[in-house]
Design a protein around this motif. Structure first.
Motif, PDB file in Angstrom:
ATOM      1  N   VAL A 140       0.844  -1.196   0.000  1.00  0.00           N
ATOM      2  CA  VAL A 140       0.000   0.000   0.000  1.00  0.00           C
ATOM      3  C   VAL A 140       0.883   1.250   0.000  1.00  0.00           C
ATOM      4  CG1 VAL A 140      -1.721   1.299   1.293  1.00  0.00           C
ATOM      5  CG2 VAL A 140      -1.848  -1.197   1.205  1.00  0.00           C
ATOM      6  N   GLY A 141       0.579   2.177  -0.897  1.00  0.00           N
ATOM      7  CA  GLY A 141       1.320   3.434  -0.960  1.00  0.00           C
ATOM      8  C   GLY A 141       2.574   3.403  -1.799  1.00  0.00           C
ATOM      9  N   SER A 142       2.866   2.255  -2.451  1.00  0.00           N
ATOM     10  CA  SER A 142       4.070   2.174  -3.275  1.00  0.00           C
ATOM     11  C   SER A 142       3.882   2.964  -4.571  1.00  0.00           C
ATOM     12  CB  SER A 142       4.403   0.716  -3.595  1.00  0.00           C
ATOM     13  OG  SER A 142       3.335   0.115  -4.299  1.00  0.00           O
ATOM     14  N   LYS A 143       5.008   3.365  -5.163  1.00  0.00           N
ATOM     15  CA  LYS A 143       4.990   4.182  -6.378  1.00  0.00           C
ATOM     16  C   LYS A 143       4.909   3.281  -7.607  1.00  0.00           C
ATOM     17  CE  LYS A 143       5.426   8.385  -8.083  1.00  0.00           C
ATOM     18  NZ  LYS A 143       4.392   9.371  -7.873  1.00  0.00           N
ATOM     19  N   PRO A 144       3.978   3.523  -8.551  1.00  0.00           N
ATOM     20  CA  PRO A 144       3.843   2.624  -9.706  1.00  0.00           C
ATOM     21  C   PRO A 144       4.541   3.163 -10.963  1.00  0.00           C
ATOM     22  CG  PRO A 144       1.888   3.983  -9.527  1.00  0.00           C
ATOM     23  CD  PRO A 144       2.841   4.449  -8.445  1.00  0.00           C
ATOM     24  N   ASN A 179      13.225   5.498  -4.939  1.00  0.00           N
ATOM     25  CA  ASN A 179      13.976   4.309  -4.555  1.00  0.00           C
ATOM     26  C   ASN A 179      13.447   3.125  -5.357  1.00  0.00           C
ATOM     27  OD1 ASN A 179      15.417   2.299  -3.348  1.00  0.00           O
ATOM     28  ND2 ASN A 179      14.572   2.570  -1.310  1.00  0.00           N
ATOM     29  N   LEU A 180      14.349   2.454  -6.075  1.00  0.00           N
ATOM     30  CA  LEU A 180      13.925   1.362  -6.951  1.00  0.00           C
ATOM     31  C   LEU A 180      13.271   0.227  -6.171  1.00  0.00           C
ATOM     32  CD1 LEU A 180      13.917   0.376  -9.873  1.00  0.00           C
ATOM     33  CD2 LEU A 180      16.136  -0.699  -9.450  1.00  0.00           C
ATOM     34  N   ALA A 181      13.703   0.021  -4.921  1.00  0.00           N
ATOM     35  CA  ALA A 181      13.113  -1.052  -4.116  1.00  0.00           C
ATOM     36  C   ALA A 181      11.659  -0.766  -3.755  1.00  0.00           C
ATOM     37  CB  ALA A 181      13.931  -1.258  -2.852  1.00  0.00           C
ATOM     38  N   GLY A 182      11.254   0.511  -3.769  1.00  0.00           N
ATOM     39  CA  GLY A 182       9.882   0.871  -3.437  1.00  0.00           C
ATOM     40  C   GLY A 182       8.936   0.842  -4.614  1.00  0.00           C
ATOM     41  N   HIS A 201      -3.081  -4.488 -14.268  1.00  0.00           N
ATOM     42  CA  HIS A 201      -2.256  -4.136 -13.105  1.00  0.00           C
ATOM     43  C   HIS A 201      -1.314  -5.296 -12.833  1.00  0.00           C
ATOM     44  CE1 HIS A 201      -1.886  -3.615  -8.510  1.00  0.00           C
ATOM     45  NE2 HIS A 201      -1.056  -2.790  -9.100  1.00  0.00           N
ATOM     46  N   CYS A 202      -0.002  -5.011 -12.811  1.00  0.00           N
ATOM     47  CA  CYS A 202       1.008  -6.054 -12.664  1.00  0.00           C
ATOM     48  C   CYS A 202       1.941  -5.737 -11.507  1.00  0.00           C
ATOM     49  CB  CYS A 202       1.838  -6.194 -13.952  1.00  0.00           C
ATOM     50  SG  CYS A 202       0.857  -6.547 -15.421  1.00  0.00           S
ATOM     51  N   ALA A 203       2.467  -6.809 -10.903  1.00  0.00           N
ATOM     52  CA  ALA A 203       3.511  -6.674  -9.888  1.00  0.00           C
ATOM     53  C   ALA A 203       4.866  -6.836 -10.559  1.00  0.00           C
ATOM     54  CB  ALA A 203       3.326  -7.728  -8.794  1.00  0.00           C
TER      55      ALA A 203
END
Length: 314
Positions: A140-144, A179-182, A201-203
């Motif tokens: 939740v709240g991650s940057k897409p 941050n690439l990890a986020g 929507h993909c992970a």
């Protein structure tokens, strides 16, 4: 007509300034609401959009019978809800025989309708219909990431408008550093025709690539749907100019006695007036000064005594 509030104290003034339009926008909140009639598919779409934007969205579950965004006077209630919830984006769902599974996505400026895009939802697949490793689920709240595939997003007016609205809807908080990890999710929008867009929507799965930059793989986690563009309304020219206003680049004011050097960097000159120590007033309670005065008086008295004794001896 919306009532214009005037601040009665400093606290209310700060609250109104916080809600006022800004030259540099922060994260936009989204209002999600529905009309008098909806379908099970549309309810699932609205719920999943709310989950995707959790933390930056407000969901109304009651039915609203007086909201008609494309009709004159039908946007009053929508603007009222936008003002009360401080939301500058909205997603309105309705269902009818003429327009089944209908979504209206719009933006507001100063809590007035700015532009609108109406799409129909087809071939909807919810998050529960996808099987994948739950460890890959986006946080939740991650940057897409948002990818737009197809020439239609550059050549067809209604797809260009839909692209702008979807960017505002899904991009989240505006940040300067990333941050690439986020970054753990991606929205992929593919233009299938001049009025149809496939939204998935993909992970993101990071894998070793032998270099500093990891190799990325997309894992579809849902939702997935086809968006068929039905109607769209661009902003009028006056409102558009007001919303696109930017701050003018003002020249920096020259600072006196400050210069820059390529080697030494920033150099400043400090003015110090001449110190006239002889004219400085000494404090009255200076112990050293009192001692010196006493010693001087004692020395003068001793000299006078010794001189008088010499005169008497002669």
């Amino acid at each position: 007509m919306l009532k214009i509030k005037t601040p009665k104290n400093a606290r209310v003034k700060r609250a109104l300034e916080k809600r006022a339009p800004k030259l540099v926008e922060t994260g936009k909140k989204t209002l999600i609401l529905q009309g008098t009639k909806t379908s099970s598919t549309l309810n699932a779409v609205l719920t999943e959009i709310y989950h995707l934007k959790k933390g930056g969205a407000v969901r109304f579950t009651r039915k609203n019978d007086n909201i008609r965004p494309f009709e004159s006077g039908g946007e009053t209630s929508l603007e009222f809800f936008s003002l009360k919830t401080d939301c500058s984006l909205f997603v309105y769902g309705s269902h009818s025989k003429k327009r089944p599974d209908n979504l209206v996505i719009g933006r507001t400026y100063d809590h007035h309708i700015y532009d609108l895009v109406e799409v129909g939802v087809e071939n909807f697949k919810s998050m529960d219909s996808f099987t994948y490793d739950k460890k890959l689920a986006p946080r939740v709240g991650s940057k897409p990431f948002i990818a737009f595939i197809g020439e239609g997003f550059e050549s067809v007016d209604q797809l260009k408008h839909l692209k702008e609205v979807l960017l505002d809807l899904f991009r989240g908080e505006v940040v300067e550093n990333l941050n690439l990890a986020g970054v753990d999710r991606a929205y992929v929008c593919t233009a299938l025709s001049s009025n149809r867009v496939l939204l998935t929507h993909c992970a993101l799965r990071l894998k070793k690539s032998g270099t500093l930059v990891p190799r990325m793989e997309l894992v579809e986690v849902g939702p997935s749907m086809d968006l068929v563009v039905r109607r769209h309304r661009l902003p009028n020219e006056g409102l558009r100019k007001e919303a696109m206003k930017t701050a003018k680049d003002q020249p920096k004011k020259k600072v006196k006695n400050v210069s820059k050097d390529a080697i030494e960097g920033k150099i400043g000159k400090i003015y110090i007036p001449d110190q006239k120590i002889g004219e400085m007033a000494l404090p009255n309670k200076a112990k050293g000064v009192k001692r010196e005065r006493r010693e001087a008086k004692q020395k003068i008295a001793d000299e006078r005594t010794s001189k008088k004794q010499k005169e008497d001896a002669e």
